[in-house]
Design an enzyme around this catalytic site. Structure first.
Site, PDB file in Angstrom:
ATOM      1  N   ASP A  92      -8.849   7.315 -14.137  1.00 10.76           N
ATOM      2  CA  ASP A  92      -9.091   5.981 -13.595  1.00 10.76           C
ATOM      3  C   ASP A  92      -9.801   6.036 -12.236  1.00 10.76           C
ATOM      4  OD1 ASP A  92      -7.126   6.078 -15.532  1.00 10.76           O
ATOM      5  OD2 ASP A  92      -6.099   4.296 -14.809  1.00 10.76           O
ATOM      6  N   HIS A  94     -11.161   2.959 -10.891  1.00 13.74           N
ATOM      7  CA  HIS A  94     -10.722   1.671 -10.336  1.00 13.74           C
ATOM      8  C   HIS A  94     -11.464   1.249  -9.067  1.00 13.74           C
ATOM      9  CE1 HIS A  94      -7.687   0.254 -13.028  1.00 13.74           C
ATOM     10  NE2 HIS A  94      -6.944   1.354 -12.936  1.00 13.74           N
ATOM     11  N   ASP A 121     -11.085   2.587 -17.198  1.00 12.46           N
ATOM     12  CA  ASP A 121     -10.611   1.913 -15.984  1.00 12.46           C
ATOM     13  C   ASP A 121     -11.547   2.155 -14.800  1.00 12.46           C
ATOM     14  OD1 ASP A 121      -8.550   1.087 -17.558  1.00 12.46           O
ATOM     15  OD2 ASP A 121      -6.949   1.735 -16.221  1.00 12.46           O
ATOM     16  N   ASN A 153      -7.908   0.231 -20.747  1.00 12.48           N
ATOM     17  CA  ASN A 153      -7.312  -1.101 -20.891  1.00 12.48           C
ATOM     18  C   ASN A 153      -7.870  -2.109 -19.893  1.00 12.48           C
ATOM     19  OD1 ASN A 153      -5.654   0.607 -19.038  1.00 12.48           O
ATOM     20  ND2 ASN A 153      -4.582  -1.308 -18.684  1.00 12.48           N
ATOM     21  N   HIS A 154      -8.514  -1.650 -18.810  1.00 14.42           N
ATOM     22  CA  HIS A 154      -9.107  -2.592 -17.862  1.00 14.42           C
ATOM     23  C   HIS A 154     -10.512  -3.016 -18.265  1.00 14.42           C
ATOM     24  CE1 HIS A 154      -6.331  -3.141 -14.415  1.00 14.42           C
ATOM     25  NE2 HIS A 154      -5.736  -2.124 -15.005  1.00 14.42           N
ATOM     26  N   HIS A 205      -7.802   6.927 -23.341  1.00 11.86           N
ATOM     27  CA  HIS A 205      -7.079   6.283 -22.256  1.00 11.86           C
ATOM     28  C   HIS A 205      -5.622   6.059 -22.651  1.00 11.86           C
ATOM     29  CE1 HIS A 205      -7.286   4.297 -18.369  1.00 11.86           C
ATOM     30  NE2 HIS A 205      -6.424   3.429 -18.840  1.00 11.86           N
TER      31      HIS A 205
END
Length: 223
Positions: A92, A94, A121, A153-154, A205
């Site tokens: 991730d 982010h 992500d 999932n993001h 993921h």
């Protein structure tokens, strides 16, 4: 190894728009200039609006659409046989642009001898989700067989609306954000869900969706 941009104060930094080569194809120089320009914009006194000067909305949209074409052709389970190449898997990110740039300094830029798998992500939570995504898209466009982007999932409308990316796009691109967001969701929907390396290492993921998605028509197989 990629050099850090020159230090300067926020009011005098060069925020010229990054230009694609004349043949409208990416080059290593283009990717390096994009990274350095976005780093300058990230610390500019103009704040979020500074990014538009370095990465205009039309160029960002072109990045998104070019990579949609690439990942649309990739199966849901993408297989990578990289031997004897080095494979680096990144979790991730982010929106942490500076961390991604530092990582590339430490482990080497993507190349034909250095494969990167970014495991989802890319946006939300961090302040530079747009920049982080744009940098990874530029690398994917330049080296489609050496840079792989997995869906996390993001990379969904729910998470991007609740955890910051949608608002970040609006803050940085104003009215243009509406179309950019739609195209970015199309990109996310086209990303592969897993990568199989050397036929023995599965990368995906940790969390995907609350309910099964409707069939997308992408090619896949059972493993």
């Amino acid at each position: 190894m990629m050099q850090s941009p020159p230090k300067s104060n926020g009011s005098t930094m060069d925020l010229s728009a990054v230009q694609l080569p004349a043949d409208d194809n990416p080059s290593l120089e283009f990717v390096v200039q994009l990274q350095q320009g976005m780093l300058r914009a990230a610390s500019h006194c103009k704040g979020a609006a500074a990014l538009q000067q370095v990465l205009p909305s039309k160029l960002l949209d072109k990045l998104v659409k070019k990579v949609i074409t690439i990942v649309d052709a990739e199966p849901t389970l993408t297989e990578v046989s990289a031997a004897p190449q080095k494979v680096t898997v990144v979790g991730d990110t982010h929106g942490q642009l500076h961390d991604v740039c530092r990582l590339l300094e430490l482990f080497g830029q993507p190349s034909r001898d250095c494969v990167y798998i970014f495991n989802g992500d890319y946006v939300d939570r961090g302040a530079w989700g747009v920049e982080t995504l744009a940098l990874l898209l530029a690398w994917k466009w330049l080296l489609p067989n050496n840079v792989y982007l997995v869906r996390g999932n993001h990379e969904t409308s729910f998470c991007t609306k609740h955890y910051g990316f949608h608002g970040e796009l609006r803050a940085k691109y104003g009215k243009a954000a509406t179309q950019l967001y739609k195209d970015t969701l199309r990109l996310f929907a086209a990303l592969p869900l897993a990568v199989l390396v050397h036929s023995n290492t599965l990368i995906l993921h940790g969390g995907l969706f609350r309910a099964p998605a409707a069939p997308s028509g992408k090619r896949g197989r059972n493993v």
